[in-house]
Design a protein around this motif. Structure first.
Motif, mmCIF file in Angstrom:
data_model
loop_
_atom_site.group_PDB
_atom_site.id
_atom_site.type_symbol
_atom_site.label_atom_id
_atom_site.label_comp_id
_atom_site.label_asym_id
_atom_site.label_seq_id
_atom_site.Cartn_x
_atom_site.Cartn_y
_atom_site.Cartn_z
ATOM 1 N N MET A 68 37.390 44.285 50.906
ATOM 2 C CA MET A 68 36.050 44.742 50.594
ATOM 3 C C MET A 68 36.096 46.040 49.791
ATOM 4 N N SER A 69 37.027 46.911 50.143
ATOM 5 C CA SER A 69 37.130 48.171 49.405
ATOM 6 C C SER A 69 37.607 47.928 47.974
ATOM 7 N N ASN A 70 38.413 46.876 47.762
ATOM 8 C CA ASN A 70 38.838 46.545 46.404
ATOM 9 C C ASN A 70 37.651 46.131 45.547
ATOM 10 N N ALA B 262 26.669 45.607 34.090
ATOM 11 C CA ALA B 262 25.282 45.870 33.707
ATOM 12 C C ALA B 262 24.977 45.289 32.324
ATOM 13 N N VAL B 263 25.909 45.416 31.398
ATOM 14 C CA VAL B 263 25.710 44.867 30.056
ATOM 15 C C VAL B 263 25.649 43.343 30.113
ATOM 16 N N LEU B 264 26.520 42.721 30.892
ATOM 17 C CA LEU B 264 26.505 41.261 31.008
ATOM 18 C C LEU B 264 25.199 40.759 31.615
ATOM 19 N N ILE B 265 24.683 41.454 32.603
ATOM 20 C CA ILE B 265 23.413 41.064 33.218
ATOM 21 C C ILE B 265 22.265 41.242 32.221
ATOM 22 N N TRP C 200 36.331 47.985 42.233
ATOM 23 C CA TRP C 200 36.189 47.256 40.973
ATOM 24 C C TRP C 200 34.782 47.432 40.408
ATOM 25 N N LEU C 201 33.765 47.352 41.280
ATOM 26 C CA LEU C 201 32.390 47.549 40.815
ATOM 27 C C LEU C 201 32.164 48.969 40.311
ATOM 28 N N GLY C 202 32.803 49.938 40.942
ATOM 29 C CA GLY C 202 32.673 51.312 40.495
ATOM 30 C C GLY C 202 33.296 51.533 39.129
ATOM 31 N N VAL C 203 34.427 50.900 38.893
ATOM 32 C CA VAL C 203 35.125 51.075 37.621
ATOM 33 C C VAL C 203 34.460 50.263 36.517
ATOM 34 N N ASN C 204 34.064 49.035 36.811
ATOM 35 C CA ASN C 204 33.534 48.120 35.803
ATOM 36 C C ASN C 204 32.030 47.918 35.911
#
Length: 50
Positions: free
Chosen positions: A1-3, A16-19, A7-11
């Motif tokens: 879960m921490s991974n 956001a751009v893809l959404i 990952w969400l923090g880095v990418n």
């Protein structure tokens, strides 16, 4: 879960751009669909002039 959180923090910007691009494509498709002159469409998709 921490991974996943890392990952969400880095990418996050990429996600956001893809959404945003996905929503823009969806809106463009819906606008194109609502402008069609097909008679068998539901009343929901017809534009009503005010």
């Amino acid at each position: 879960m921490s991974n996943l959180m890392h990952w969400l923090g880095v990418n996050g910007n990429i996600l956001a751009v893809l959404i945003a691009v996905g929503v823009a494509v969806l809106l463009a498709c819906c606008l194109e669909c609502s402008n069609c002159g097909c008679r068998e469409k539901d009343d929901l998709f017809k534009r009503h002039e005010v």
